[in-house]
Motif scaffolding. Structure first.
Motif, PDB file in Angstrom:
ATOM      1  N   ILE A 196       4.824   2.305   3.838  1.00  0.00           N
ATOM      2  CA  ILE A 196       3.718   1.468   2.408  1.00  0.00           C
ATOM      3  C   ILE A 196       3.124   0.622   2.836  1.00  0.00           C
ATOM      4  O   ILE A 196       3.558  -0.254   3.801  1.00  0.00           O
ATOM      5  CB  ILE A 196       5.919   1.114   1.377  1.00  0.00           C
ATOM      6  N   ILE A 197       2.432   0.329   1.689  1.00  0.00           N
ATOM      7  CA  ILE A 197       1.543  -1.088   3.000  1.00  0.00           C
ATOM      8  C   ILE A 197       1.736  -2.005   1.281  1.00  0.00           C
ATOM      9  O   ILE A 197       0.454  -1.808  -0.090  1.00  0.00           O
ATOM     10  CB  ILE A 197      -0.202  -0.401   2.536  1.00  0.00           C
ATOM     11  N   ILE A 198       2.023  -3.340   1.441  1.00  0.00           N
ATOM     12  CA  ILE A 198       2.193  -4.183  -0.167  1.00  0.00           C
ATOM     13  C   ILE A 198       1.776  -5.256   0.743  1.00  0.00           C
ATOM     14  O   ILE A 198       1.509  -5.686   1.761  1.00  0.00           O
ATOM     15  CB  ILE A 198       3.106  -5.231   0.400  1.00  0.00           C
ATOM     16  N   GLY A 199       0.350  -5.375  -0.520  1.00  0.00           N
ATOM     17  CA  GLY A 199      -1.031  -5.565   0.014  1.00  0.00           C
ATOM     18  C   GLY A 199      -2.184  -5.013   0.496  1.00  0.00           C
ATOM     19  O   GLY A 199      -2.625  -6.026   1.531  1.00  0.00           O
ATOM     20  N   ALA A 200      -2.096  -4.064  -0.050  1.00  0.00           N
ATOM     21  CA  ALA A 200      -3.413  -2.982   0.149  1.00  0.00           C
ATOM     22  C   ALA A 200      -4.933  -3.733  -0.667  1.00  0.00           C
ATOM     23  O   ALA A 200      -4.847  -2.845  -1.752  1.00  0.00           O
ATOM     24  CB  ALA A 200      -2.939  -1.460  -0.631  1.00  0.00           C
ATOM     25  N   VAL A 209       1.135   4.707   0.730  1.00  0.00           N
ATOM     26  CA  VAL A 209       1.829   3.905  -0.423  1.00  0.00           C
ATOM     27  C   VAL A 209       1.034   2.900  -0.495  1.00  0.00           C
ATOM     28  O   VAL A 209       1.642   1.799   0.054  1.00  0.00           O
ATOM     29  CB  VAL A 209       3.165   3.961  -1.134  1.00  0.00           C
ATOM     30  N   CYS A 210       0.079   2.807  -1.745  1.00  0.00           N
ATOM     31  CA  CYS A 210      -0.480   1.212  -0.825  1.00  0.00           C
ATOM     32  C   CYS A 210      -0.145   0.821  -2.398  1.00  0.00           C
ATOM     33  O   CYS A 210       0.136   0.824  -3.553  1.00  0.00           O
ATOM     34  CB  CYS A 210      -2.342   1.889  -1.349  1.00  0.00           C
ATOM     35  N   ALA A 211       0.372  -1.342  -2.490  1.00  0.00           N
ATOM     36  CA  ALA A 211       1.314  -1.371  -3.562  1.00  0.00           C
ATOM     37  C   ALA A 211       0.090  -2.687  -3.671  1.00  0.00           C
ATOM     38  O   ALA A 211      -0.209  -3.492  -2.510  1.00  0.00           O
ATOM     39  CB  ALA A 211       2.422  -2.100  -3.053  1.00  0.00           C
ATOM     40  N   ALA A 212      -0.307  -2.960  -4.490  1.00  0.00           N
ATOM     41  CA  ALA A 212      -1.257  -4.007  -5.103  1.00  0.00           C
ATOM     42  C   ALA A 212      -0.835  -4.622  -6.591  1.00  0.00           C
ATOM     43  O   ALA A 212      -0.524  -3.754  -7.373  1.00  0.00           O
ATOM     44  CB  ALA A 212      -2.885  -4.600  -4.420  1.00  0.00           C
ATOM     45  N   ARG A 213      -1.844  -5.633  -6.949  1.00  0.00           N
ATOM     46  CA  ARG A 213      -1.007  -6.549  -8.104  1.00  0.00           C
ATOM     47  C   ARG A 213      -1.859  -5.511  -9.453  1.00  0.00           C
ATOM     48  O   ARG A 213      -1.748  -5.745 -10.295  1.00  0.00           O
ATOM     49  CB  ARG A 213      -1.325  -7.582  -8.454  1.00  0.00           C
ATOM     50  N   THR A 214      -3.079  -5.602  -8.998  1.00  0.00           N
ATOM     51  CA  THR A 214      -4.360  -4.988  -9.883  1.00  0.00           C
ATOM     52  C   THR A 214      -4.770  -2.846  -9.547  1.00  0.00           C
ATOM     53  O   THR A 214      -4.539  -2.750  -8.754  1.00  0.00           O
ATOM     54  CB  THR A 214      -5.216  -5.472 -10.353  1.00  0.00           C
ATOM     55  N   GLN A 215      -5.037  -2.341 -10.768  1.00  0.00           N
ATOM     56  CA  GLN A 215      -4.845  -0.949 -10.936  1.00  0.00           C
ATOM     57  C   GLN A 215      -6.880  -1.401 -10.260  1.00  0.00           C
ATOM     58  O   GLN A 215      -7.136  -0.212  -9.100  1.00  0.00           O
ATOM     59  CB  GLN A 215      -4.923  -0.601 -12.040  1.00  0.00           C
ATOM     60  N   VAL A 262      -1.823   7.308  -2.473  1.00  0.00           N
ATOM     61  CA  VAL A 262      -1.785   6.720  -3.814  1.00  0.00           C
ATOM     62  C   VAL A 262      -1.604   5.640  -3.782  1.00  0.00           C
ATOM     63  O   VAL A 262      -1.645   4.655  -3.424  1.00  0.00           O
ATOM     64  CB  VAL A 262      -0.696   7.536  -4.396  1.00  0.00           C
ATOM     65  N   GLY A 263      -1.704   4.916  -4.883  1.00  0.00           N
ATOM     66  CA  GLY A 263      -1.560   3.650  -5.153  1.00  0.00           C
ATOM     67  C   GLY A 263      -0.410   3.327  -6.686  1.00  0.00           C
ATOM     68  O   GLY A 263       0.126   3.736  -7.468  1.00  0.00           O
ATOM     69  N   VAL A 264       0.003   2.270  -6.205  1.00  0.00           N
ATOM     70  CA  VAL A 264       1.064   1.544  -7.028  1.00  0.00           C
ATOM     71  C   VAL A 264       0.953  -0.158  -7.602  1.00  0.00           C
ATOM     72  O   VAL A 264       1.105  -0.147  -6.751  1.00  0.00           O
ATOM     73  CB  VAL A 264       2.728   1.987  -6.840  1.00  0.00           C
ATOM     74  N   GLU A 265       1.107  -0.424  -8.480  1.00  0.00           N
ATOM     75  CA  GLU A 265       1.140  -1.343  -9.222  1.00  0.00           C
ATOM     76  C   GLU A 265       2.283  -2.751  -8.609  1.00  0.00           C
ATOM     77  O   GLU A 265       3.097  -1.604  -8.904  1.00  0.00           O
ATOM     78  CB  GLU A 265       0.260  -1.724 -10.459  1.00  0.00           C
ATOM     79  N   CYS A 266       1.927  -3.718  -7.979  1.00  0.00           N
ATOM     80  CA  CYS A 266       3.415  -3.739  -8.012  1.00  0.00           C
ATOM     81  C   CYS A 266       3.135  -5.754  -7.379  1.00  0.00           C
ATOM     82  O   CYS A 266       2.286  -5.691  -6.794  1.00  0.00           O
ATOM     83  CB  CYS A 266       4.206  -4.291  -5.939  1.00  0.00           C
ATOM     84  N   ALA A 317      11.799  -3.837  -5.760  1.00  0.00           N
ATOM     85  CA  ALA A 317      12.552  -2.205  -6.080  1.00  0.00           C
ATOM     86  C   ALA A 317      12.292  -0.882  -6.274  1.00  0.00           C
ATOM     87  O   ALA A 317      12.788   0.148  -5.896  1.00  0.00           O
ATOM     88  CB  ALA A 317      14.314  -2.678  -6.153  1.00  0.00           C
ATOM     89  N   SER A 318      11.428  -1.339  -6.991  1.00  0.00           N
ATOM     90  CA  SER A 318      10.858   0.126  -7.948  1.00  0.00           C
ATOM     91  C   SER A 318       9.532   0.523  -7.093  1.00  0.00           C
ATOM     92  O   SER A 318      10.098   1.912  -7.612  1.00  0.00           O
ATOM     93  CB  SER A 318      10.275  -0.398  -9.151  1.00  0.00           C
ATOM     94  N   LEU A 319       9.256   0.332  -6.120  1.00  0.00           N
ATOM     95  CA  LEU A 319       7.807   0.348  -5.690  1.00  0.00           C
ATOM     96  C   LEU A 319       8.568   1.327  -4.326  1.00  0.00           C
ATOM     97  O   LEU A 319       8.195   2.508  -4.097  1.00  0.00           O
ATOM     98  CB  LEU A 319       7.104  -0.582  -5.135  1.00  0.00           C
ATOM     99  N   VAL A 320       9.739   1.058  -4.180  1.00  0.00           N
ATOM    100  CA  VAL A 320      10.834   1.809  -2.684  1.00  0.00           C
ATOM    101  C   VAL A 320      11.386   2.601  -3.251  1.00  0.00           C
ATOM    102  O   VAL A 320      11.332   3.821  -2.752  1.00  0.00           O
ATOM    103  CB  VAL A 320      11.406   0.686  -2.543  1.00  0.00           C
ATOM    104  N   GLU A 321      11.967   2.492  -5.172  1.00  0.00           N
ATOM    105  CA  GLU A 321      12.638   3.625  -5.512  1.00  0.00           C
ATOM    106  C   GLU A 321      11.427   4.684  -5.669  1.00  0.00           C
ATOM    107  O   GLU A 321      12.622   6.258  -5.120  1.00  0.00           O
ATOM    108  CB  GLU A 321      13.101   3.220  -6.430  1.00  0.00           C
ATOM    109  N   TRP A 322      10.462   4.991  -6.200  1.00  0.00           N
ATOM    110  CA  TRP A 322       9.593   5.765  -6.352  1.00  0.00           C
ATOM    111  C   TRP A 322       9.201   6.235  -5.133  1.00  0.00           C
ATOM    112  O   TRP A 322       9.029   7.358  -4.873  1.00  0.00           O
ATOM    113  CB  TRP A 322       8.168   4.946  -7.261  1.00  0.00           C
TER     114      TRP A 322
END
Length: 216
Positions: free
Chosen positions: A5-9, A29-35, A53-57, A66-71
Motif C-alpha cells: 500500500i502506498i499512502i500518498g501516491a 494499492v495506490c491511495a490518494a485523496r482524489t480520483q 489499483v487506486g483507492v481514495e483515502c 482502516a477502510s483502505l487496509v481492510e479492502w
C-alpha cells in the motif's frame, strides 16, 4: 504476489516508489485523496507493467485508512509493505501560523502514519513478517523557518519511526524512514527515482532505521 500500500501516491515520490516495488512483482494499492490523482498514477504504473489499483483515502482520517487496509486484505489477503508518503506544505512564519494549521499538518504527517502503522502492525506481528516505510524530511532535523508545520511534523514522524522500529523489530517487522534533506526535483540527486531506490534498499537490507538523502 506480495502487496504494498502506498499512502500518498502522487506524481512524484509516490509513483516512483510504486514503480520500484512493482518492478519486484508487488501488487500496488495506490491511495490518494482524489480520483484525478489516482487515475493518472495508476495509468502511468500500468504503462510500466505494474499491477496497480487506486483507492481514495484521506490520510487525516483513521476511518479512511482502516477502510483502505481492510479492502486490501479482502482483495489480496494481506499487507506485506506499507509506505506512508502523505504530507502537505504550507508556508508561514512561526509567529503567524495558526494552531489549526499546525494541527492539520500534524494530523497528516504524524497521526496518519501512526494510524496506518497501528492498523497493519498486528497482522505483521502475527506473521512475524512485514515492513512499514515512512517518508521523512530534513526539516525534521534542521527546521525550515518558512515551513513550521512541516518542520514540526517531520520531527514528530522521525521519532515515531524510531519508536516503531524499536518496538516491532523483535517480531521481525521492519520499520524505516527515508529522510529527504532538500527539494525533490527530477534530474537531481533528489530525483523521485533516487528516493524510491532508497526506500527499496532499506526494505531489502532491513537493518538501518533511517537513510538520509541530501542534494549534494
Amino acid at each position: 504476489m506480495k502487496t504494498a500500500i502506498i499512502i500518498g501516491a502522487g506524481p512524484g515520490n509516490g509513483v516512483e516508489i510504486s514503480k520500484r516495488f512493482g518492478k519486484e512483482g508487488f501488487q500496488i494499492v495506490c491511495a490518494a485523496r482524489t480520483q484525478e490523482t489516482l487515475a493518472a498514477v495508476v495509468t502511468e504504473l500500468k504503462e510500466h507493467g505494474v499491477e496497480a489499483v487506486g483507492v481514495e483515502c484521506d490520510a487525516s482520517r483513521r476511518t479512511d485508512i482502516a477502510s483502505l487496509v481492510e479492502w486490501t486484505k479482502e482483495q489480496y489477503g494481506q499487507v506485506d509493505v506499507l509506505v506512508y508518503n502523505a504530507s502537505i506544505l504550507h508556508q508561514s512564519s512561526v509567529l503567524d501560523v495558526s494552531a489549526e494549521q499546525i494541527t492539520k499538518e500534524f494530523e497528516i504527517d504524524v497521526l496518519g502514519a501512526l494510524d496506518a502503522a497501528q492498523l497493519v502492525a498486528p497482522d505483521m506481528v502475527e506473521r512475524k513478517d512485514g515492513a512499514i516505510l515512512i517518508t521523512g524530511g530534513g526539516a525534521g532535523i534542521h527546521a525550515i523557518k518558512s515551513l513550521p508545520g512541516l518542520s514540526i511534523g517531520k520531527a514528530g514522524v522521525r521519532q515515531l519511526t524510531h519508536m516503531l522500529h524499536d518496538t516491532l523489530k523483535e517480531n521481525n517487522v521492519y520499520v524505516g524512514t527515508v529522510t529527504i534533506a532538500g527539494e525533490v526535483k527530477r534530474g537531481t540527486a533528489l530525483d523521485p527515482a533516487n528516493v524510491a531506490e532508497a526506500f527499496y534498499t532499506l526494505y531489502s537490507n532491513r537493518t538501518d532505521v533511517e537513510k538520509v538523502l541530501s542534494a549534494e
